[in-house]
Design an enzyme around this catalytic site. Structure first.
Site, PDB file in Angstrom:
ATOM      1  N   LYS A  38       0.831  -1.203   0.000  1.00 44.78           N
ATOM      2  CA  LYS A  38       0.000   0.000   0.000  1.00 44.78           C
ATOM      3  C   LYS A  38       0.869   1.257   0.000  1.00 44.78           C
ATOM      4  O   LYS A  38       2.090   1.191   0.205  1.00 44.78           O
ATOM      5  CB  LYS A  38      -0.911   0.000   1.226  1.00 44.78           C
ATOM      6  N   ARG A 136     -10.007   0.599  15.474  1.00 43.56           N
ATOM      7  CA  ARG A 136      -9.892   1.254  14.174  1.00 43.56           C
ATOM      8  C   ARG A 136     -10.874   0.538  13.253  1.00 43.56           C
ATOM      9  O   ARG A 136     -12.038   0.407  13.600  1.00 43.56           O
ATOM     10  CB  ARG A 136      -8.433   1.183  13.691  1.00 43.56           C
ATOM     11  N   HIS A 168      -6.029  -6.785  13.294  1.00 45.50           N
ATOM     12  CA  HIS A 168      -4.746  -6.075  13.270  1.00 45.50           C
ATOM     13  C   HIS A 168      -4.329  -5.723  14.696  1.00 45.50           C
ATOM     14  O   HIS A 168      -5.157  -5.245  15.480  1.00 45.50           O
ATOM     15  CB  HIS A 168      -4.841  -4.803  12.427  1.00 45.50           C
ATOM     16  N   ARG A 224       1.175 -10.729   7.461  1.00 40.26           N
ATOM     17  CA  ARG A 224       1.169  -9.543   6.593  1.00 40.26           C
ATOM     18  C   ARG A 224       2.403  -8.710   6.925  1.00 40.26           C
ATOM     19  O   ARG A 224       2.429  -8.016   7.937  1.00 40.26           O
ATOM     20  CB  ARG A 224      -0.093  -8.713   6.817  1.00 40.26           C
ATOM     21  N   TYR A 268      16.606  29.574   8.907  1.00 37.15           N
ATOM     22  CA  TYR A 268      15.568  30.409   9.494  1.00 37.15           C
ATOM     23  C   TYR A 268      15.629  30.412  11.019  1.00 37.15           C
ATOM     24  O   TYR A 268      15.740  29.366  11.664  1.00 37.15           O
ATOM     25  CB  TYR A 268      14.184  29.917   9.061  1.00 37.15           C
ATOM     26  N   CYS A 315      14.587  23.524   5.502  1.00 36.32           N
ATOM     27  CA  CYS A 315      13.730  24.442   4.750  1.00 36.32           C
ATOM     28  C   CYS A 315      12.865  23.659   3.755  1.00 36.32           C
ATOM     29  O   CYS A 315      12.970  22.442   3.647  1.00 36.32           O
ATOM     30  CB  CYS A 315      14.583  25.454   4.008  1.00 36.32           C
ATOM     31  N   MET A 316      12.029  24.363   3.019  1.00 40.46           N
ATOM     32  CA  MET A 316      11.139  23.690   2.080  1.00 40.46           C
ATOM     33  C   MET A 316      11.907  22.953   1.002  1.00 40.46           C
ATOM     34  O   MET A 316      11.527  21.847   0.603  1.00 40.46           O
ATOM     35  CB  MET A 316      10.206  24.717   1.431  1.00 40.46           C
ATOM     36  N   ASP A 317      13.002  23.547   0.512  1.00 38.04           N
ATOM     37  CA  ASP A 317      13.712  23.008  -0.651  1.00 38.04           C
ATOM     38  C   ASP A 317      15.150  22.594  -0.363  1.00 38.04           C
ATOM     39  O   ASP A 317      15.821  22.085  -1.258  1.00 38.04           O
ATOM     40  CB  ASP A 317      13.784  24.066  -1.765  1.00 38.04           C
TER      41      ASP A 317
END
Length: 381
Positions: A38, A136, A168, A224, A268, A315-317
């Site tokens: 999955k 669940r 599970h 599993r 930052y 950071c983001m990148d």
């Protein structure tokens, strides 16, 4: 524009490691194996991982959604596939026609499956899930007798074959947790109720990776294995060494090296300030690529044979690492995580740095800017 000689950022997945892990788990458990693929194979590539698992003898594949199961069929997989997560109105017709085993938690889901059988004229392969304490998905204990009675009635009517009953675990990564004994007993009791109703499922299954490895009594007819199939430890601190091999290496290309003076703040908020003159390396991946921001100032990467600590906020990148005065050339390979055999960090190291689990590290790493490359270290040169 000429392509880069190597990708800027890359998830390299060794399919030989997948095959090796599936074989080792099957040897250890001694029962049929379901490889869980999955979430795009936990970030490793669902179709490619599925093929490798089949080559290693995995009798079953497990996915969450019908869409994932149908993608496997579209890619040519013809073996047993189980899916288990639907919402009202899902396309059970397509799943049944594609010979996918579907899971029901409730009488309402049984009704949807029956309607799909009527529309398609094809009997379903049906599994039932009991909630034994995870709270669940799955039938409650109170609803279980009615569910198995209805499932048996549908089986007699020719609507489906009940191929499996399963549950599970909640705490299999903590083997001393009393929930493990409790859930297994509830599952055995649920099986007895189903048997009394006349059901004789092909497979009964409880164990995920941790339970498959650590709890022989929980193996039943099928285990599993998800995270362990990818070579990662499902229960750190408890798992015996089975020789599993992490299949994913996350790498990037060093973008820049620069000198900074003592007192220079990095990234930052200047959450790290250099206490000495040093060199910094710029690595062109960040939280948009799945690198956890929570690992800022804690995690390390591997560059030129050494672990280099992340300095300042991710950071983001991009992120910045401390090269401690060394000056590797821009273009040098950076290993965020991999097998650990070369001294570089592992996905488990990053998980601990970010306060999470290795599942999240490998599943998140990727996206539109990260190339996924499949290799096979067992293939002839």
């Amino acid at each position: 524009m000429s392509p880069l000689p190597v990708p800027r950022a890359e998830a390299v997945v060794d399919l030989a490691a997948i095959r090796h892990n599936v074989r080792r788990l099957a040897e250890h458990c001694g029962v049929a194996m379901m490889t869980v693929v999955k979430a795009d194979g936990y970030g490793h590539g669902m179709v490619e991982v599925a093929r490798a698992a089949r080559e290693a003898g995995s009798a079953w594949l497990g996915v969450a959604t019908i869409d994932e199961a149908l993608a496997l069929r579209a890619a040519g997989d013809t073996g047993r596939v189980l899916c288990w997560l639907t919402v009202p109105g899902e396309d059970h017709d397509a799943a049944i026609t594609a010979d996918v085993d579907v899971t029901a938690y409730s009488l309402a889901e049984l009704a949807e499956v029956e309607a799909a059988v009527t529309r398609t004229g094809t009997p379903a392969r049906l599994q039932l899930k009991i909630d034994t304490g995870l709270s669940r998905g799955g039938s409650t204990w109170d609803d279980w007798p009615a569910l198995v009675e209805a499932a048996r009635a549908g089986e007699v009517a020719g609507h489906w074959w009940v191929t499996g009953i399963w549950t599970h675990p909640a705490s299999s990564d903590e083997p001393d947790d009393p929930a493990n004994d409790s859930q297994e007993q509830v599952f055995r009791d649920a099986l007895a109720v189903a048997e009394a109703a006349g059901l004789q499922p092909e497979v009964r299954h409880l164990a995920n990776s941790a339970a498959a490895i650590l709890r022989p009594s929980a193996r039943f007819d099928l285990v599993r294995c998800g995270i362990a199939s990818y070579g990662l430890d499902p229960a750190p601190g408890h798992t015996p060494d089975l020789g599993l091999v992490p299949a994913m290496t996350a790498r990037a290309t060093l973008a820049m090296v620069k000198d900074v003076a003592a007192g220079a703040g990095v990234s930052y908020g200047h959450t790290w300030v250099a206490d000495r003159a040093t060199t910094l390396g710029l690595v062109p991946v960040g939280y948009a690529d799945g690198v956890p921001r929570h690992a800022s100032n804690v995690a390390s990467v591997g560059i030129a044979g050494r672990q280099r600590p992340v300095r300042g906020r991710v950071c983001m990148d991009q992120l910045v690492v401390d090269l401690d005065g060394d000056r590797p050339e821009p273009g040098t390979d950076v290993v965020l995580f991999g097998t650990g055999r070369d001294g570089a960090p592992t996905a488990q190291d990053w998980a601990e740095a970010a306060g999470t689990i290795s599942y999240e590290i490998v599943t998140r790493f990727g996206g539109t800017r990260v190339t996924r490359t499949h290799v096979d270290s067992e293939a002839p040169a």
